[in-house]
Each structure stands twice: as C-alpha cells, then as structure tokens.
Motif scaffolding. Structure first.
Motif, mmCIF file in Angstrom:
data_model
loop_
_atom_site.group_PDB
_atom_site.id
_atom_site.type_symbol
_atom_site.label_atom_id
_atom_site.label_comp_id
_atom_site.label_asym_id
_atom_site.label_seq_id
_atom_site.Cartn_x
_atom_site.Cartn_y
_atom_site.Cartn_z
ATOM 1 N N GLY A 106 1.169 64.640 21.883
ATOM 2 C CA GLY A 106 1.241 65.836 22.711
ATOM 3 C C GLY A 106 1.081 66.396 23.964
ATOM 4 O O GLY A 106 1.143 67.411 24.322
ATOM 5 N N ASP A 107 1.053 64.986 24.766
ATOM 6 C CA ASP A 107 0.351 65.647 26.190
ATOM 7 C C ASP A 107 1.820 65.438 27.213
ATOM 8 O O ASP A 107 1.561 65.492 28.433
ATOM 9 C CB ASP A 107 -0.463 64.535 26.725
ATOM 10 N N GLY A 108 2.882 65.125 26.623
ATOM 11 C CA GLY A 108 4.145 65.329 27.452
ATOM 12 C C GLY A 108 4.495 63.982 27.802
ATOM 13 O O GLY A 108 5.478 63.642 28.429
ATOM 14 N N ASP A 109 3.806 62.954 27.515
ATOM 15 C CA ASP A 109 4.036 61.654 28.221
ATOM 16 C C ASP A 109 4.132 60.510 26.756
ATOM 17 O O ASP A 109 3.180 60.370 25.891
ATOM 18 C CB ASP A 109 2.815 60.856 28.902
ATOM 19 N N PRO A 110 5.283 60.132 26.378
ATOM 20 C CA PRO A 110 5.541 59.348 25.142
ATOM 21 C C PRO A 110 5.240 58.056 25.374
ATOM 22 O O PRO A 110 5.433 57.059 24.540
ATOM 23 C CB PRO A 110 6.853 59.599 24.855
ATOM 24 N N THR A 111 4.697 57.497 26.531
ATOM 25 C CA THR A 111 4.401 56.216 26.715
ATOM 26 C C THR A 111 2.948 55.695 26.585
ATOM 27 O O THR A 111 2.507 54.542 26.918
ATOM 28 C CB THR A 111 4.907 55.714 28.118
ATOM 29 N N ASN A 112 2.135 56.888 26.515
ATOM 30 C CA ASN A 112 0.572 56.336 26.647
ATOM 31 C C ASN A 112 -0.255 56.181 25.259
ATOM 32 O O ASN A 112 -1.579 56.375 25.148
ATOM 33 C CB ASN A 112 -0.123 57.400 27.555
ATOM 34 N N GLU A 113 0.506 56.081 24.444
ATOM 35 C CA GLU A 113 0.019 55.944 22.924
ATOM 36 C C GLU A 113 -0.142 54.604 22.396
ATOM 37 O O GLU A 113 0.874 53.890 22.743
ATOM 38 C CB GLU A 113 0.660 56.863 21.986
ATOM 39 N N ILE A 114 -1.142 54.076 21.722
ATOM 40 C CA ILE A 114 -1.259 52.858 21.288
ATOM 41 C C ILE A 114 -1.219 52.857 19.737
ATOM 42 O O ILE A 114 -2.045 53.637 19.098
ATOM 43 C CB ILE A 114 -2.758 52.198 21.682
ATOM 44 N N GLY A 115 -0.233 52.023 19.270
ATOM 45 C CA GLY A 115 -0.319 52.334 17.767
ATOM 46 C C GLY A 115 -1.448 51.442 16.892
ATOM 47 O O GLY A 115 -2.180 52.011 16.381
ATOM 48 N N LEU A 116 -1.697 50.214 17.423
ATOM 49 C CA LEU A 116 -2.743 49.542 16.879
ATOM 50 C C LEU A 116 -3.524 48.737 18.212
ATOM 51 O O LEU A 116 -2.933 48.310 19.257
ATOM 52 C CB LEU A 116 -2.197 48.450 16.039
ATOM 53 N N THR A 117 -4.586 48.699 17.864
ATOM 54 C CA THR A 117 -5.646 47.918 19.067
ATOM 55 C C THR A 117 -6.721 46.998 18.473
ATOM 56 O O THR A 117 -6.750 47.095 17.186
ATOM 57 C CB THR A 117 -6.420 48.954 20.061
ATOM 58 N N ASN A 118 -7.243 45.955 19.256
ATOM 59 C CA ASN A 118 -8.012 45.100 18.585
ATOM 60 C C ASN A 118 -9.100 44.477 19.920
ATOM 61 O O ASN A 118 -8.388 44.706 21.007
ATOM 62 C CB ASN A 118 -7.566 43.958 17.886
ATOM 63 N N ASN A 119 -9.877 43.720 19.538
ATOM 64 C CA ASN A 119 -10.562 42.931 20.565
ATOM 65 C C ASN A 119 -10.265 41.603 20.704
ATOM 66 O O ASN A 119 -10.158 40.906 19.441
ATOM 67 C CB ASN A 119 -12.009 43.489 20.892
ATOM 68 N N ALA A 120 -10.220 40.852 22.034
ATOM 69 C CA ALA A 120 -10.036 39.419 21.964
ATOM 70 C C ALA A 120 -11.047 38.552 21.075
ATOM 71 O O ALA A 120 -10.365 37.495 20.592
ATOM 72 C CB ALA A 120 -10.026 39.075 23.329
ATOM 73 N N GLY A 121 -12.118 39.010 20.740
ATOM 74 C CA GLY A 121 -13.150 37.967 20.184
ATOM 75 C C GLY A 121 -12.857 37.862 18.665
ATOM 76 O O GLY A 121 -13.120 36.906 18.138
ATOM 77 N N THR A 122 -12.186 38.708 18.102
ATOM 78 C CA THR A 122 -11.977 38.667 16.579
ATOM 79 C C THR A 122 -10.732 38.970 16.034
ATOM 80 O O THR A 122 -10.323 39.416 14.902
ATOM 81 C CB THR A 122 -12.780 39.955 15.933
#
Length: 535
Positions: A207-223
């Motif tokens: 809801g911040d007016g920018d439809p491009t800055n949301e991340i559906g899923l994330t993770n870290n490279a080590g695991t």
C-alpha cells in the motif's frame, strides 16, 4: 564479549556449591546403594554463550539430584565458539572427563571414531540401575532406537524434549496485512498459493504506491536448498529432516534422496516460474542472514510476503503482527504436507556419554536416571521450582520468566540445561504444565492446533536421526561432499536460468556417477537398522 579460554583454564572451572532453594516436590530419585561419602565425578558440558549464567548447575533441582544420589559433580564448562578446537585437543590427549552432558558436546563422527573412549551402557539400562529410563524406553521405543549403535550396544543416553508441538518444524507465515490490502483470502491450495504470491509481487501489496518493492519469498545464500526443502518446497512433498543431508521419507515410508525425485523436479520448475515473475528476492542466492533479517524487520513494515519461522516473532521481530500462520495448503498429490519430525528434532542420543576415565559408571548412571522423571524433566527444561516454575495448589505447574530475563526462552536457557541433557516427560504429565500462550513455546503450542490435524504417520513423519558405522560415515562423507554441492549448485541454476526438464536425465546420470546409489543404500540400511531396533 565471547570468552576465550585455553584448554587448561577451561578444564579447571569448578562452580561453587550454592545454597539450595527452598523445599521442592521430591522427584523419583534413584539413591545409591551405599550412603557413604559423595562420589566425585568430572562432567563436561557446552553452553551456547557465556552470556547465560551457569549457577543453576549447582542449585535447585540439579543440587537436589546430586545430594540424593550421593554424588558431587565438578562441572567443566565450555563454550560453543571455542569448543571445536578444545574438543579436538581433549580427544587427542585422551585426558577425558568422567562424562559429557548434552548432544552439543560430541557428534556422530566423534562417537564412531573414538568408540574405545566410551563405556558401553547397555548392561546398566535395567530396572535396578535405571528404572526411570527403562520405563521410558518401554513407553517410547524411539528412545532406545535413537541411541542403539549399529553393533547393538548403547554408548549414550537419549532425550525426548517435552511439551513440543505435533507439527514440530517451522511453519509458513503469510503477510496478513498484504492479503487485507489486496482483498485476498489465505490460500487453501497450491494453485491459490501461486496466485497469492504472484499478486504480492505484481500489485501494491504493502500500500505504499509502489507495486515493485514487495518480495514474495526470500532466503539466505547459505541455506537455500536445505531450508527450502523444509519450508516452501514442502508444499510439493519435498520435505527433508534436519541433519539428514537431503534424505526424506516418501509417501510409502521409504528412505529416498529428495533432490532425485520427480516431485522435486516439479517443485524446481515452479520455483523458476516464481523467479521469472519476480516473486523471489533478486538476492535469494547471494545475500546473508543479516540482509534477510533487515527486510523482515524493516521500519514501517516487513518487505516479505511469506516467511518460514518457528513463530512469527522469531523472524519478523517488531513486524510479527503482520503475519498469520498459514494452514497447510492442499499441495502436490492433493496432500496437506506438514513436518512431524519428532524422531529427528525432539529425540536425540549423546545426551550423556560416560568415558573410560570414569571409575564407577553405575553410580553416575543412577544419578542420571533421575533426569527421566516428569518433574525433573520439567525443571531441566525450564528451570527449577521457585525460579522459573511454580508449583500450584491444584497440582499443576506454572512456567514463567524471571525479573532478570526478557523472555521465557532466555529464562529457560539461563536457568536450565534446556534442550540438552537426558530427559523424558510422560505425555500424561503435559496437562499439569501451564505455559503462557502469548510467549515463545506457548505461542507455538497454541498455533499447533492449526495444522496438527494434517499429521499422518504415513505421509508426514520425518526421517529419524540414524546411527552409522565408522566405515559408513566415511563413505557418506566422501560421496556426499560432491553430491550435496552439485545438487545445491544445480538448484540455484535451475531456479534462475530454468532448464530442469531438459537437463534432468543428465543430472541423474551425474549423481549416479558420483555414487548416489551407494549413498542412498547406506542411508536406507541405517534406516532399516533403526526400525529393527524398535521391535
């Protein structure tokens, strides 16, 4: 500041005898046959950090057990940051304590490669010397299976963590604020989950007016792959148990190498589609844990749509209120996959190992048998009566933190062995324990109601912790080093670049050339031995 101790200094630590707390309800304590002077033993244990006090080792229930069993323990305290080097020196020197307490001390390789240092405990596990453990093993055969070596002997004592949820792995939490902003319902099926993730990535979910800055899923490279198999890929039935190097059980209860299964291939294709559509974090395969945490706990709200966590607050911190635990979706083959890996997460061996330096193993085991009492297990998990546990007039026990601790979890680690050390609590005793449902363990137990209904013994039971011979461990290490690296690199390649369908056959051929068939055969043999030891 982490404590750096040399071996000599660390081995010389002796906690002062502390004044016992007020009278507490007496556990089922196995007294020594002779009531002479207290027998003295040196016992080593490892603590995660020196930020937690160690006074509890000579106070409360721990002091009471020593007194009633007629022993005097000299606790040698080590810290995890230094333990690997110190352990190597200790094992190389052969100058060992009488016992090690806690599975953090020695791993499976340590046990297999140094078996001559450890006492066979099998003759002592009987109704005379260890009645509590003998009864516990009858009630829970997995306890005996977990610690029975491939030679049929027992070289360490087991534990089963008490008061654990049925769904004992991490859960998937969905950003409820984003669902509400987009007018969406929580997904019930794999297709609906896909649609929600695509909406999170393509619409203005926060809801911040920018439809491009949301991340559906994330993770870290080590695991990446290991974590994904335990979490988001679980909807495809790709669950692997912790510390089993990608081994899992299929729907027929057979031990399989998950990254070589057809459902894994389908799951990877799905992940590539999510990558192509901007659902996955662009830094999915490059960032470290601190970067993930910064996105989850960002000022103004989390940047991530679905997370994997023990409880939402453990990962999202101040943004935990944004998240709701997802009910397991109807996933691959129309199954609701949830993790019930009690035999690998809650039940472990190596919680007490007695070395050949011990002159009276029976006396030390009579002391150790008291850990398998209900009330003692409660106190070695949360803390002694009068400190973090209160006995109520109605026969129940209330668990709480202390004035000095910021959380129940911190209080437990500061005042008890917590996850480590022998323990077993009869399930009937659980109803006598009261844990606040708005903190740590209480939250997890309350949320367990959401997905416990999907646990079935034939589809959700994780691979248990297994025992291997020294030769098997050597072969598993030799083969596995290349195999695991290869499957992890191919996973990243396929998610980002695609091509799993075209390259699958050559991938399987390469795994077999690396020795996958032998690796799986070794694991299947160890699993068969585990099942046999429960009969």
């Amino acid at each position: 500041m982490k404590r750096n101790m040399n071996l000599k200094a660390t081995a010389g630590i002796l906690l002062a005898q502390a004044t016992m707390l007020g009278a507490i309800a007496a556990p089922t304590v196995t007294a020594l046959a002779d009531e002479g002077d207290a027998k003295q033993f040196t016992v080593a244990t490892v603590r995660w950090t020196d930020a937690w006090p160690n006074d509890f080792l000579k106070e409360g229930v721990m002091a009471e057990m020593e007194e009633k069993a007629g022993v005097d323990l000299d606790w040698q305290i080590y810290y995890n940051s230094d333990w690997s080097e110190q352990k190597s020196l200790l094992l190389a020197s052969g100058e060992l304590p009488d016992a090690f307490v806690g599975s953090i001390c020695l791993n499976s390789s340590d046990m297999a490669q140094n078996k001559d240092y450890f006492v066979d405990l099998t003759p002592y596990i009987n109704e005379e010397t260890m009645p509590n453990l003998t009864k516990a093993m009858e009630e829970c055969p997995e306890l005996r299976a977990a610690c029975t070596d491939r030679d049929g002997k027992i070289y360490s004592l087991p534990k089963k963590l008490p008061l654990r949820p049925t769904v004992c792995g991490n859960g998937l939490y969905i950003n409820q604020d984003w669902l509400d902003n987009l007018g969406l319902e929580a997904p019930k099926t794999l297709d609906e989950l896909t649609d929600v993730l695509l909406a999170f990535a393509k619409e203005d979910a926060d809801g911040d007016g920018d439809p491009t800055n949301e991340i559906g899923l994330t993770n870290n490279a080590g695991t990446n792959l290991q974590a994904d198999c335990q979490h988001i890929l679980s909807v495809w039935g790709c669950m692997v148990s912790r510390n089993t190097n990608y081994m899992g059980l299929n729907n027929d209860g057979e031990a399989v190498f998950v990254p070589a299964q057809e459902n894994y291939k389908e799951a990877v294709k799905w992940m590539h589609m999510l990558w192509e559509n901007g659902v996955l974090d662009p830094e999915y395969f490059t960032q470290d844990t601190s970067s993930v945490t910064a996105k989850l706990q960002a000022e103004g709200g989390s940047k991530v749509g679905i997370i994997s966590a023990w409880t939402a607050d453990s990962e999202a911190g101040q943004n935990a209120d944004q998240y709701s635990l997802m009910e397991a979706v109807e996933g691959y083959n129309d199954i609701h996959y949830v993790e019930c890996a009690t035999a690998s997460l809650d039940i472990t061996d190596r919680e007490l190992v007695i070395t050949t330096a011990c002159e009276d193993p029976e006396a030390l085991l009579k002391w150790a048998d008291n850990f398998y009492d209900d009330l003692v297990s409660l106190q070695t998990f949360y803390g002694s009566l009068g400190v973090t546990v209160t006995a109520n007039d109605d026969g129940t026990y209330s668990v709480h933190s202390t004035d000095d601790d910021t959380s129940l979890d911190t209080a437990a680690w500061s005042n008890a062995l917590r996850d480590f050390g022998p323990k077993y609590m009869n399930p009937e005793f659980y109803d006598k324990v009261i844990i606040p449902d708005d903190v740590s363990d209480g939250i997890k137990l309350k949320e367990d109601e959401v997905n416990a209904k999907y646990v079935t013994t034939d589809k959700n039971t994780g691979m248990p912790a297994l025992q291997y011979t020294e030769d098997e461990l050597n072969r598993i290490t030799a083969i596995g080093t290349d195999v695991y690296s290869y499957v992890e690199s191919m996973y990243a390649h396929w998610v980002v670049d695609g091509g799993v369908e075209d390259e699958w056959d050559s991938y399987i051929d390469q795994l077999n050339a690396m020795g996958l068939e032998e690796l799986v055969s070794l694991q299947q043999g160890a699993y068969a031995a585990y099942l046999e030891s429960m009969e």
